[in-house]
Scaffold this motif. Structure first.
Motif, short mmCIF file in Angstrom:
data_model
loop_
_atom_site.label_atom_id
_atom_site.label_comp_id
_atom_site.label_asym_id
_atom_site.label_seq_id
_atom_site.Cartn_x
_atom_site.Cartn_y
_atom_site.Cartn_z
N LEU A 47 6.20 6.70 -8.01
CA LEU A 47 4.77 6.50 -7.73
C LEU A 47 4.21 7.52 -6.76
O LEU A 47 3.03 7.84 -6.81
N SER A 51 0.42 9.13 -7.67
CA SER A 51 -0.81 8.89 -6.91
C SER A 51 -0.62 9.30 -5.46
O SER A 51 0.41 9.00 -4.85
N ARG A 57 -0.95 3.69 -5.51
CA ARG A 57 0.46 3.34 -5.71
C ARG A 57 0.65 1.83 -5.73
O ARG A 57 1.36 1.29 -6.59
N ILE A 60 -0.76 0.33 -9.02
CA ILE A 60 0.14 0.54 -10.16
C ILE A 60 1.35 -0.38 -10.05
O ILE A 60 1.75 -1.02 -11.02
N ARG A 63 0.42 -3.94 -10.98
CA ARG A 63 0.23 -4.10 -12.44
C ARG A 63 1.56 -4.09 -13.18
O ARG A 63 1.78 -4.88 -14.08
#
Length: 177
Positions: A47, A51, A57, A60, A63
């Motif tokens: 990550l 980003s 980060r 993401i 999610r």
């Protein structure tokens, strides 16, 4: 003590059923532990290259975690149910838990599973929808974001470590310790 039915089931059918239950247990362990290790060891470091912002980060990671939970939580449930079934065939009376090596290793495994469930529940509670919304709308201060990131990483690492220890206990049980 296996589940007692009121019909006489041929031994070969029970052996196949036991093998399928063990297969489900191993498949669920592969999903849970493999997914946890992937997220913790592969995705989290990756990550940083995806980003530059902590918000990006975290967003993401949350999610991905939610997507993983759709298969991870059912896998964990299958692990628990099949684990109880598998151990019930070996532990035929309660005294065997503390009087045998198998029982002691099983007890340690159960305690680790309980710890895993508690840590997982805290982790899920920490990254509830409201927190995700605040991250994406940039409502959290830099300090709050760093604290949240630190907690998520710590809980994720604990999940991976405990999952690996549970696998170790399973290997010891299978080896007949």
């Amino acid at each position: 003590m296996k589940i007692v039915l009121f019909v006489d089931i041929p031994t070969s059918v029970m052996l196949i059923a036991d093998a399928l239950i063990m297969w489900a247990h191993l498949l669920a362990a592969s999903i849970w532990v493999g997914g946890s290790i992937f997220i913790g060891i592969v995705l989290a470091p990756l990550l940083k290259t995806i980003s530059d912002s902590v918000e990006g980060r975290l967003s993401i990671m949350i999610r991905v975690g939610r997507k993983f939970n759709k298969i991870g939580v059912p896998s964990l449930i299958v692990l628990i149910v099949t684990g109880i079934y598998n151990s019930a065939g070996v532990i035929t009376k309660p005294s065997m838990i503390l009087d045998t090596n198998y029982g002691i290793v099983l007890l340690i495994k159960v305690l680790l599973v309980i710890a895993l469930i508690i840590i997982f529940a805290i982790h899920v509670r920490l990254i509830r929808g409201e927190v995700e919304r605040k991250i994406e709308s940039k409502e959290l201060s830099g300090d709050a974001l760093q604290k949240l990131r630190s907690k998520i990483i710590t809980l994720g690492r604990l999940t991976v470590i405990i999952s690996i220890l549970i696998l170790l206990m399973a290997a010891l049980l299978h080896a007949g310790v």
